[in-house]
Design a protein around this motif. Sequence first.
Motif, short mmCIF file in Angstrom:
data_model
loop_
_atom_site.label_atom_id
_atom_site.label_comp_id
_atom_site.label_asym_id
_atom_site.label_seq_id
_atom_site.Cartn_x
_atom_site.Cartn_y
_atom_site.Cartn_z
N VAL A 82 2.25 1.96 -8.90
CA VAL A 82 1.34 0.81 -8.71
C VAL A 82 2.07 -0.31 -7.96
CG1 VAL A 82 0.03 -1.00 -9.87
CG2 VAL A 82 -0.06 1.34 -10.74
N SER A 85 2.85 0.62 -4.33
CA SER A 85 1.64 0.66 -3.51
C SER A 85 1.29 -0.74 -3.01
CB SER A 85 0.47 1.24 -4.33
OG SER A 85 0.72 2.58 -4.70
N ARG A 86 1.35 -1.70 -3.90
CA ARG A 86 1.07 -3.08 -3.51
C ARG A 86 2.13 -3.59 -2.52
NH1 ARG A 86 0.38 -4.65 -9.83
NH2 ARG A 86 -1.78 -3.97 -10.14
N GLN A 116 -2.63 5.22 1.23
CA GLN A 116 -1.92 5.05 -0.04
C GLN A 116 -2.86 5.28 -1.22
OE1 GLN A 116 1.15 4.95 -0.66
NE2 GLN A 116 0.92 4.68 -2.87
N ILE A 117 -4.10 4.85 -1.11
CA ILE A 117 -5.09 5.12 -2.17
C ILE A 117 -5.27 6.63 -2.33
CG2 ILE A 117 -7.52 4.88 -2.83
CD1 ILE A 117 -7.49 2.18 -1.31
N SER A 120 -2.40 8.19 -4.35
CA SER A 120 -2.43 8.02 -5.80
C SER A 120 -3.43 8.98 -6.45
CB SER A 120 -2.78 6.57 -6.17
OG SER A 120 -4.06 6.22 -5.70
N SER A 274 -5.15 4.92 -10.74
CA SER A 274 -5.47 5.11 -9.33
C SER A 274 -6.63 4.22 -8.90
CB SER A 274 -5.82 6.59 -9.07
OG SER A 274 -4.72 7.43 -9.35
N THR A 276 -7.25 1.31 -10.22
CA THR A 276 -6.66 -0.03 -10.12
C THR A 276 -5.97 -0.20 -8.77
OG1 THR A 276 -6.32 -0.12 -12.52
CG2 THR A 276 -5.00 -1.61 -11.16
N ILE A 277 -5.24 0.83 -8.34
CA ILE A 277 -4.60 0.78 -7.03
C ILE A 277 -5.64 0.63 -5.93
CG2 ILE A 277 -3.29 2.16 -5.36
CD1 ILE A 277 -1.75 3.34 -7.72
N GLU A 278 -6.74 1.39 -6.04
CA GLU A 278 -7.80 1.30 -5.03
C GLU A 278 -8.38 -0.11 -4.95
OE1 GLU A 278 -12.19 3.24 -3.93
OE2 GLU A 278 -11.02 4.04 -5.62
N ASN A 280 -7.00 -2.99 -5.92
CA ASN A 280 -6.00 -3.94 -5.43
C ASN A 280 -5.78 -3.83 -3.94
OD1 ASN A 280 -3.83 -3.71 -8.39
ND2 ASN A 280 -5.76 -4.76 -8.06
N LEU A 281 -5.62 -2.61 -3.43
CA LEU A 281 -5.31 -2.43 -2.01
C LEU A 281 -6.50 -2.78 -1.12
CD1 LEU A 281 -3.03 0.74 -1.86
CD2 LEU A 281 -2.53 -1.62 -2.52
#
Length: 304
Positions: A82, A85-86, A116-117, A120, A274, A276-278, A280-281
């Motif tokens: 996470v 990724s950010r 990157q999304i 993950s 994943s 959450t990553i989506e 955020n990005l």
Amino acid sequence: MLLDNKIPIRYSLGKIKPELIAVIIYSIAIVILHDVVHLDNMSIPIAIPTLLGTAISLILGFRIAQSYDRWWEARKIWGEIVNDSRTLVRQVQIFITIPENLDETKELHRRIAYTQIAFSYTLSKSLRGLDSTKKMERFLSTEELEYVNSHTNKPNAILQLHSSQLKQALDNNWIDVFKAMRVDTTIARLTDSMGKAERIKSTVFPVTYTILVEYLLYLFVLLLPLGMTDYFGYLVAPLLILISVPFFLLEKTAITLQNPFNNNKTDIPMTRISKTIEVNLKEMVGERCTIDLLNPEDGPFFVM
């Protein structure tokens, strides 16, 4: 961390259903035989199963601690994914610029974020043994998806896409060498995290240790009623069930925790991470994302 959703007691007891049925049958049989056949000569001192139960408690405590360490290591790995990724998208936005073309610059940033999304989601499904590129057309182009599908290790292929995107920026002088090295370091950390997760997935917990615990546990259950019939009579059956169920639950808990990527309710919540990553990005590249982190389609715990 474990999700807040409570795991139903029916799910927990379902994990030990065969053992529970066997204990019920055995305890009833012991009571009947003791009453009808008079198994007084088979009685043993209660100290014997007591000592055995104490030893099993210590072994189970150690095993659960080791299993939780393995689970927690997996959770820390995904925490690193996470963060990296950010960091990757933030570095790309700061370091990569296409001169006098703001729209193309933003599109390149968006493409890297979407790659990157995809990484993950693909890694989470790959660790669970699922179709890792299903629905990835949302994030990857047709050419990129074909490239990824041509590889055995699909998450690694997506990281290779990152390297290609970085090389393109470097060849076109959209980024200088020193800044490119910093971005490449972040990609390398993502590779390390992927390798650590794959190591946990592919490393089997010692089978002999599991067999030893099971043998001792079954021996304890067999001996316990022989030491209690003289004291409790017909109460031996419910007491045996009440005493043995926690032991079996602890043993199954240890087995479940030692495999954090097996698509169980106690799994690492990789789908939610994943998502959450989506979120955020996408927000970092200026897109509004209203994705539900607990979408029933994927479930609060795992993806089936």
